[in-house]
Motif scaffolding. Structure first.
Motif, PDB file in Angstrom:
ATOM      1  N   LYS A  92      46.673  46.002  34.814  1.00 18.47           N
ATOM      2  CA  LYS A  92      45.232  46.244  35.542  1.00 18.47           C
ATOM      3  C   LYS A  92      44.306  46.476  34.604  1.00 18.47           C
ATOM      4  CE  LYS A  92      47.193  44.890  39.960  1.00 18.47           C
ATOM      5  NZ  LYS A  92      47.033  45.359  41.286  1.00 18.47           N
ATOM      6  N   PRO A 132      37.301  43.395  34.026  1.00 14.98           N
ATOM      7  CA  PRO A 132      36.839  41.914  33.647  1.00 14.98           C
ATOM      8  C   PRO A 132      35.768  42.900  33.634  1.00 14.98           C
ATOM      9  CG  PRO A 132      36.109  41.855  36.507  1.00 14.98           C
ATOM     10  CD  PRO A 132      37.368  43.073  36.195  1.00 14.98           C
ATOM     11  N   HIS A 175      31.821  38.456  32.411  1.00 11.18           N
ATOM     12  CA  HIS A 175      32.834  37.102  33.239  1.00 11.18           C
ATOM     13  C   HIS A 175      32.741  37.549  34.872  1.00 11.18           C
ATOM     14  CE1 HIS A 175      36.395  36.059  34.877  1.00 11.18           C
ATOM     15  NE2 HIS A 175      36.160  34.890  34.001  1.00 11.18           N
ATOM     16  N   CYS A 211      36.978  30.341  38.422  1.00 14.00           N
ATOM     17  CA  CYS A 211      37.851  32.160  38.460  1.00 14.00           C
ATOM     18  C   CYS A 211      38.525  32.359  39.821  1.00 14.00           C
ATOM     19  CB  CYS A 211      36.455  32.866  38.858  1.00 14.00           C
ATOM     20  SG  CYS A 211      35.534  32.904  37.510  1.00 14.00           S
ATOM     21  N   LEU A 244      43.029  31.390  28.602  1.00 11.93           N
ATOM     22  CA  LEU A 244      42.428  32.721  28.839  1.00 11.93           C
ATOM     23  C   LEU A 244      41.128  33.629  27.835  1.00 11.93           C
ATOM     24  CD1 LEU A 244      46.405  33.793  29.404  1.00 11.93           C
ATOM     25  CD2 LEU A 244      44.729  32.898  31.424  1.00 11.93           C
ATOM     26  N   THR A 258      39.696  36.475  26.228  1.00  9.41           N
ATOM     27  CA  THR A 258      40.605  37.348  25.524  1.00  9.41           C
ATOM     28  C   THR A 258      39.389  38.310  24.858  1.00  9.41           C
ATOM     29  OG1 THR A 258      42.170  36.341  25.307  1.00  9.41           O
ATOM     30  CG2 THR A 258      41.809  38.493  24.659  1.00  9.41           C
ATOM     31  N   LYS A 311      42.416  43.333  26.341  1.00 12.95           N
ATOM     32  CA  LYS A 311      42.261  42.890  27.004  1.00 12.95           C
ATOM     33  C   LYS A 311      41.974  41.414  27.099  1.00 12.95           C
ATOM     34  CE  LYS A 311      37.675  44.339  29.674  1.00 12.95           C
ATOM     35  NZ  LYS A 311      37.385  45.524  30.434  1.00 12.95           N
ATOM     36  N   ARG A 312      42.386  40.560  28.698  1.00 10.92           N
ATOM     37  CA  ARG A 312      42.501  38.806  28.875  1.00 10.92           C
ATOM     38  C   ARG A 312      42.513  38.623  30.332  1.00 10.92           C
ATOM     39  NH1 ARG A 312      48.192  35.914  26.240  1.00 10.92           N
ATOM     40  NH2 ARG A 312      48.821  35.874  28.991  1.00 10.92           N
ATOM     41  N   GLN A 313      41.823  37.279  30.007  1.00  7.18           N
ATOM     42  CA  GLN A 313      42.705  37.027  31.844  1.00  7.18           C
ATOM     43  C   GLN A 313      43.875  37.386  31.746  1.00  7.18           C
ATOM     44  OE1 GLN A 313      40.004  33.035  31.001  1.00  7.18           O
ATOM     45  NE2 GLN A 313      39.086  33.812  33.284  1.00  7.18           N
ATOM     46  N   SER A 314      44.215  37.128  33.370  1.00  6.63           N
ATOM     47  CA  SER A 314      45.376  37.344  33.996  1.00  6.63           C
ATOM     48  C   SER A 314      45.759  35.345  34.271  1.00  6.63           C
ATOM     49  CB  SER A 314      45.298  37.942  35.711  1.00  6.63           C
ATOM     50  OG  SER A 314      46.527  37.660  35.549  1.00  6.63           O
ATOM     51  N   ARG A 374      40.884  37.433  37.446  1.00  8.99           N
ATOM     52  CA  ARG A 374      41.425  38.716  37.415  1.00  8.99           C
ATOM     53  C   ARG A 374      41.819  39.304  35.409  1.00  8.99           C
ATOM     54  NH1 ARG A 374      44.455  39.917  42.754  1.00  8.99           N
ATOM     55  NH2 ARG A 374      42.601  40.559  43.800  1.00  8.99           N
ATOM     56  N   TRP A 375      41.877  40.745  35.001  1.00 13.28           N
ATOM     57  CA  TRP A 375      42.160  40.642  34.075  1.00 13.28           C
ATOM     58  C   TRP A 375      43.149  41.367  34.082  1.00 13.28           C
ATOM     59  CZ3 TRP A 375      38.971  39.253  29.527  1.00 13.28           C
ATOM     60  CH2 TRP A 375      38.224  38.302  29.504  1.00 13.28           C
TER      61      TRP A 375
END
Length: 184
Positions: free
Chosen positions: A17, A20, A24, A35, A112, A114, A157-160, A166-167
């Motif tokens: 995890k 964010p 964002h 979101c 996503l 990123t 990191k990126r969006q889930s 969530r990221w």
């Protein structure tokens, strides 16, 4: 038009995890529907010739239509994520590309936002498109759509894919540690 050949590593590796980006987080307060988790992740999108052409067209169209400016120049603040009208910075380009691709039928779980580091160490945002041919990057700094591992970026990191609010951390499997040893 020919689909790109997959190369290893074709898909990014997740490493847990992540928080964010503040931009964002604020974007989600304004655009709450964008979101919220809608449904379970069906997995990477099948990449057909038609879908590949859509990726190329959207990347080029948004890059040509939006003039790059910083949030400081546009809004007078350090960081703000929003849809661009005619000007925007990197995450605004990525948001617009995501929006247009969703309108064309792509699943949000495959589009996503990123965060990466450029070779000069500056932060940057791109749009990752998850496909069965690998993870491709739509970037405002180039019109060519590349497999993530073919870019010069370090992925942070990126969006889930399960929940766009969530990221997740990314493990950049291409990097090799190079250490210097001082002579004694």
């Amino acid at each position: 038009m020919t689909l790109p050949a997959s190369a290893l590593p074709a898909n990014m590796r997740l490493a847990g995890k992540a928080n964010p980006p503040i931009g964002h987080y604020e974007f989600c307060k304004t655009y709450g529907d964008e979101c919220r988790a809608k449904q379970s992740d069906p997995g990477p999108a099948p990449l057909t010739e038609a879908r590949w052409k859509e990726l190329l067209d959207v990347n080029y169209t948004v890059n040509a239509a939006v003039q790059p400016l910083t949030d400081q120049e546009i809004y007078g603040v350090e960081e703000r994520w929003d849809y661009p009208s005619s000007v925007g910075d990197c995450e605004d380009f990525a948001l617009q590309k995501r929006k247009l691709l969703i309108e064309q039928g792509f699943e949000p779980s495959d589009l996503l936002l990123t965060v990466v580091l450029q070779p000069n160490g500056e932060g940057h945002a791109v749009l990752t498109v998850r496909t069965d041919h690998g993870d491709f990057i739509l970037d405002n700094m180039r019109n060519k759509v590349l497999l993530w591992s073919d870019t010069e970026y370090t992925y942070l990191k990126r969006q889930s894919s399960d929940d766009p609010g969530r990221w997740v951390k990314l493990q950049d499997g291409r990097a090799t540690a190079v250490g210097s040893v001082k002579s004694q």
